[in-house]
Scaffold this active site. Structure first.
Site, PDB file in Angstrom:
ATOM      1  N   SER A 146      19.343  27.875  17.985  1.00 10.92           N
ATOM      2  CA  SER A 146      19.110  26.638  17.254  1.00 10.92           C
ATOM      3  C   SER A 146      18.577  25.590  17.908  1.00 10.92           C
ATOM      4  CB  SER A 146      20.573  26.116  16.652  1.00 10.92           C
ATOM      5  OG  SER A 146      20.972  26.937  15.701  1.00 10.92           O
ATOM      6  N   SER A 183      18.932  25.598  13.665  1.00 10.73           N
ATOM      7  CA  SER A 183      19.550  24.709  13.014  1.00 10.73           C
ATOM      8  C   SER A 183      19.495  23.105  13.417  1.00 10.73           C
ATOM      9  CB  SER A 183      21.245  24.951  12.769  1.00 10.73           C
ATOM     10  OG  SER A 183      21.696  24.785  14.076  1.00 10.73           O
ATOM     11  N   LYS A 228      22.697  15.665  17.438  1.00 12.20           N
ATOM     12  CA  LYS A 228      22.751  16.311  16.299  1.00 12.20           C
ATOM     13  C   LYS A 228      24.113  16.150  15.693  1.00 12.20           C
ATOM     14  CE  LYS A 228      22.752  21.706  15.203  1.00 12.20           C
ATOM     15  NZ  LYS A 228      22.726  22.778  15.804  1.00 12.20           N
TER      16      LYS A 228
END
Lengths: 475, 472
Positions: free
Chosen positions: A168, A144, A69
């Site tokens: 997330s 996210s 990420k």
């Protein structure tokens, strides 16, 4: 339908061919992506894979490609949090988890899209446009950590790292039909994770099966003196999963199966509970009475911390810099141009919540609610081993459906945020389909009892077929 | 006579002390020895505030802060915690300063100083830990600057902010308090006052019970005294003209000796303090007794000891202990010569001459001081000559015996010895030559010649030194 490849499959393939070959084939998939999960490919990935080949190491992740990420700092690879304000920022250091992955022989494939600064539940606030859901590219991948989930579910990376501040990793795992773990607060070092809300977030592994997630946990978890909130505790996650769940006591929080949950999602979760019963577990209804206040508490705390965390992005030292006749004008313009709407909204609300005259009314009250929410979990988990419920109230929604209405988007986090307030571990595993879209089962455990939730998730997975279904066109 | 504080002056100080004797910064492993280094060479992701970097508390800074607290008679808190103080400034790399708010590490202390009318107790409200920001450097002059550069070498240095109650009643008392505080900090070996920016003062002042103003960022003790004198005058003039003192923050312009308004109360920052989530609260109280045991002798105790151990007057004891280096110097001298005489020479003469020249006691060595005092005690030179020797040494160097000789400061009897030495050297050139070649016995011969000439009145050791200094 073609297979997703898991870590043991990758390792077999490396034995047959090479780590270089495996990395190249994944980069090829990324280049032909239908879901656009990646924001950057590591230019040195192939070089690193070759190096692994030459070393002939058999460390646990030797040659295994992994997607990261974009809020996790990677030495020499741009790290932007999917925000324009970090345009051009290349960290001069590796996050602790990256050091550990590299030491274990993993090959960093590249960086994945996310909601800007992890603020969102759909990856639609990413400055380069959203990652798409491989099951239906008109739908969101969740967020996210949507880029990481899309990458794994599309077969572009066997495993990935995400971060979970209020759901997330679990939200996109649920929407994309993969597995993701939010570890107990303090288990994985946050050194190098670009903070959204420090007191809530943890880095978590994502993969196509429980075992892979546990294997990555074995590598990234452990004490780091550079993170003062990191705990000294030795665990063997992959070893703990294989024990059966005979006699396990499951609590079903009634608040997590409220009327707001899509009935089809409820059905999948009930089927899962019954499956667990067949496997020897028992279940009972429990209550987490402060759940209804958790969402407000979470958003106040997260936004307050964020308003301070994001103050450093002022154009002075790195990233975007706007023009201005003096420092204040330059910094203001940089922030005006660099941050997206959702980030600005959260900075403003967080600043407000911490301001003199409002601090006690909002921030302090939110902290009190947090203590109550934590008490809910302590009570419920004193009479049960794990808690179960739907990860998300619904299946992945359509792109653009909720982005214009922030409140409706915040509401999708209702079952995931209480876990972060309490700091307990939680895993999301595929538990069926509704309207041809995957549904995630959330299993929550006591502090530092990842073992129980991994074991429950693994037993469930091994005795069901949901995780074997693949999105169309995934090779 | 009691001081009645005619203007009703109340002064409270906030002193930022850089704990610059620590090896590393407050929250990272960067070295504190950045003075005289290139800009931005003593930095890392943590003190540069790079995204993702996290602070780790320097335990040495915690213990140094506790020691200061204990030396200031403070209570140590049971549980201490860091907060974020949020504000924007280019030298502040994270956009917030990690500081302490409602759980300072120590509080409720007191320091006794010499006030306008005898001893004055100054209460210490609290002392808290925080990190120093970086430093801005203007290219060219500040009004015609081509730009501003930032040096983050200072960023993250451990600071201790010490806050007094408004117990000080005059600028002189404020300065004495600062001097005393500096002295205590140096005794504790947590602080070196010679480094740039090591102590910065904010002074709060009100007169006649009116509103207070805060004068920020004064960099010297003398500056603090001057700023306060100016500020009292300004407030008095304002009141005389029928004006009102408003609560505001003012800046002290060191060059012009005036204070100017920076911002009024309405423009004050809202720092939005909240607990630093990247650090966990610390339990520190249980270290108190151990740290108390490690506290060195502090100035007041040392002063009392000087009085009782050496029999020196209180006034001398105070002067000697008001600077740890002077006190150490004195004790070394007092080992060799009469301590009372030594006290007079070190406290009255040497200290005065050093102050006059802006020098520290480092510029003088113990042996020279002992020799000068010994000559005075032996009645070989007068007090006045002793002072002259010290002055000459400070101004142009040299060793005591030579200066005495060159300036003819020796008393009559000694000049006999001195001429005998000259004669012996002149008459025995061969022996001098032999000694220069390394023949040690030749020196004994020469000393013997002098003893003969003076019929044994000279001190052989002194003679020996005199010969050596003259033939080299």
């Amino acid at each position: 339908m073609p297979e997703w490849i898991n870590i043991s499959g990758i390792r077999e393939k490396i034995t047959d061919t090479s780590a270089e070959e495996v990395t190249l084939s994944h980069i090829d998939k990324i280049r032909n992506s239908r879901t656009y999960g990646f924001s950057a490919i590591n230019e040195k990935a192939v070089e690193q894979a070759k190096e692994i080949d030459s070393r002939k190491t058999d460390s646990p992740l030797a040659g295994v490609p992994i997607a990261i990420k974009d809020n996790i700092s990677t030495l020499g690879i741009p790290t932007t949090c999917s925000s324009k304000i970090l345009e051009g920022y290349v960290p001069p250091y590796n996050a602790h988890v990256i050091e550990r992955l590299v030491d274990a022989g993993a090959v960093i494939l590249g960086k994945t899209k996310m909601d800007e600064f992890a603020m969102g539940s759909s990856t639609e606030t990413c400055c380069e446009g959203p990652a798409l859901n491989p099951w239906d590219t008109e739908r969101v991948a969740g967020g996210s950590s949507g880029g990481s989930a899309a990458a794994v579910a599309s077969g572009e990376a066997p495993v990935a790292l995400g971060s979970d501040t209020g759901g997330s990793v679990r939200s996109p795992a649920s929407f994309c039909g993969i597995v993701a773990l939010k570890p107990t607060y303090g288990t994985v070092s946050r050194y190098g994770l670009i903070a959204y809300a420090n007191s809530l977030e943890q880095i978590g592994p994502m993969g196509t099966c429980v075992k892979d997630v546990a294997t990555v946990m074995d590598v990234i978890a452990g004490h780091d003196p550079r993170d003062s909130t990191s705990i000294k505790k030795d665990m063997n996650y992959s070893k703990s999963i294989e024990k059966d769940i005979n006699g396990m006591k499951i609590g079903i929080p009634e608040e997590y199966l409220s009327d707001g949950i899509n009935p089809e999602v409820q059905k999948c979760v009930w089927d899962a509970i019954h499956k667990m019963e067949d496997l020897g577990a028992t279940w009972k209804s429990v209550s987490l009475p402060h759940t209804k206040y958790a969402l407000s508490s979470y958003y106040i705390i997260a936004m307050s911390e964020a308003s301070s965390n994001l103050a450093r992005f002022d154009g002075t030292r790195y990233g975007l810099r706007a023009e201005g006749e003096n420092w204040h004008v330059m910094a203001s313009r940089t922030r005006a141009e660099g941050f997206g709407d959702e980030v600005k909204r959260r900075i403003l609300l967080g600043t407000y919540a911490l301001s003199a005259g409002y601090h006690d009314k909002y921030y302090l009250k939110a902290l009190k609610v947090r203590t109550l929410v934590k008490g809910d979990f302590d009570r419920a988990l004193s009479e049960t081993d794990v808690l179960m419920g739907p990860t998300m109230p619904d299946i992945a929604f359509k792109l653009g459906e909720k982005i214009k209405d922030p409140l409706s988007l915040y509401l999708t986090d209702v079952n995931t945020v209480p876990v972060n307030l309490a700091g307990v571990p939680s895993i999301s595993v595929p538990c069926g389909f509704a309207d041809k879209m995957p549904v995630g089962l959330q299993i929550i455990g006591r502090h530092f009892d990842e073992e129980s939730i991994l074991r429950a998730a693994y037993s469930f997975e091994q005795n069901t077929d949901h995780h074997k279904k693949r999105p169309e066109g995934v090779r | 006579m009691a001081y009645n504080n005619p203007d009703g002056v109340m002064i409270g100080l906030e002193i930022h002390v850089q704990l610059n004797r620590l090896k590393t910064k407050m929250f990272c492993g960067c070295s504190t020895q950045y003075h005289n280094s290139q800009p931005n060479t003593h930095v890392c992701p943590v003190c540069m505030g790079l995204p993702g970097a996290l602070p780790v508390i320097n335990e040495g800074a915690v213990e140094a802060s506790m020691k200061v607290g204990l030396a200031l008679n403070c209570e140590v808190t049971d549980r201490t915690q860091f907060h974020r103080k949020n504000y924007y400034y280019p030298d502040l790399p994270k956009g917030y300063q990690v500081s302490q708010y409602d759980y300072p590490i120590v509080s409720n202390g007191k320091v006794v100083i010499e006030g306008e009318d005898g001893e004055l107790v100054v209460r210490i409200r609290r002392a808290h830990m925080e990190e120093d920001p970086g430093k801005m450097v203007h290219m060219g002059t500040i009004d015609k600057s081509r730009g501003t550069l930032i040096d983050y070498n200072r960023s993250g240095m451990a600071l201790l902010e010490i806050v007094t109650e408004p117990d000080l009643r005059s600028p002189k008392e404020a300065r004495r308090f600062l001097d005393k505080l500096r002295n205590i900090l140096e005794y504790l070996d947590v602080f070196d006052s010679n480094l740039e920016g090591s102590m910065r003062v904010d002074a709060n002042i009100s007169i006649g019970g009116g509103s207070r103003t805060e004068v920020k960022n004064i960099s010297s003790h003398k500056g603090a005294e001057r700023a306060l004198i100016y500020e009292i005058m300004r407030q008095k003039n304002l009141l005389r003209r029928g004006g009102v003192v408003t609560m505001e923050t003012r800046h002290f312009d060191e060059a012009r000796g005036v204070t100017t308004s920076m911002r009024t109360k309405e423009e004050e920052h809202d720092y939005r303090y909240f607990p630093e989530p990247d650090l966990v609260p610390l339990k520190v109280k249980d270290r108190t007794s151990r740290l108390l045991d490690t506290l060195p002798e502090l100035p007041d105790a040392r002063r009392d000891r000087f009085v009782s151990q050496y029999g020196v007057p209180e006034m001398h004891a105070k002067a000697l202990t008001s600077d740890i280096k002077v006190a150490d110097f004195y004790e070394m001298v007092a080992e060799k010569v009469d301590p009372k005489v030594a006290a007079t020479w070190v406290a009255d003469v040497l200290k005065g001459e050093l102050n006059y020249r802006d020098l520290t006691v480092k510029s003088f060595n113990v042996e020279d001081m002992v020799k000068i005092i010994q000559m005075v005690i032996d009645d070989r030179i007068t007090d006045r000559s002793g002072v002259e020797v010290i002055r000459t040494m400070l101004d142009s160097g040299g060793i005591p015996m030579d200066i005495v000789q060159q300036k003819g400061l020796m008393k009559a009897e000694d000049s006999v010895v001195s001429s005998a030495v000259d004669e012996a050297i002149k008459e025995n050139a061969a022996a001098v030559e032999d000694y220069m070649q390394g023949k040690e016995q030749s020196m004994n011969f020469l000393v013997g010649q002098v003893m003969k000439k003076t019929r044994g009145r000279a001190d052989p050791q002194t003679v020996r030194e005199m010969i050596i200094s003259r033939i080299k």
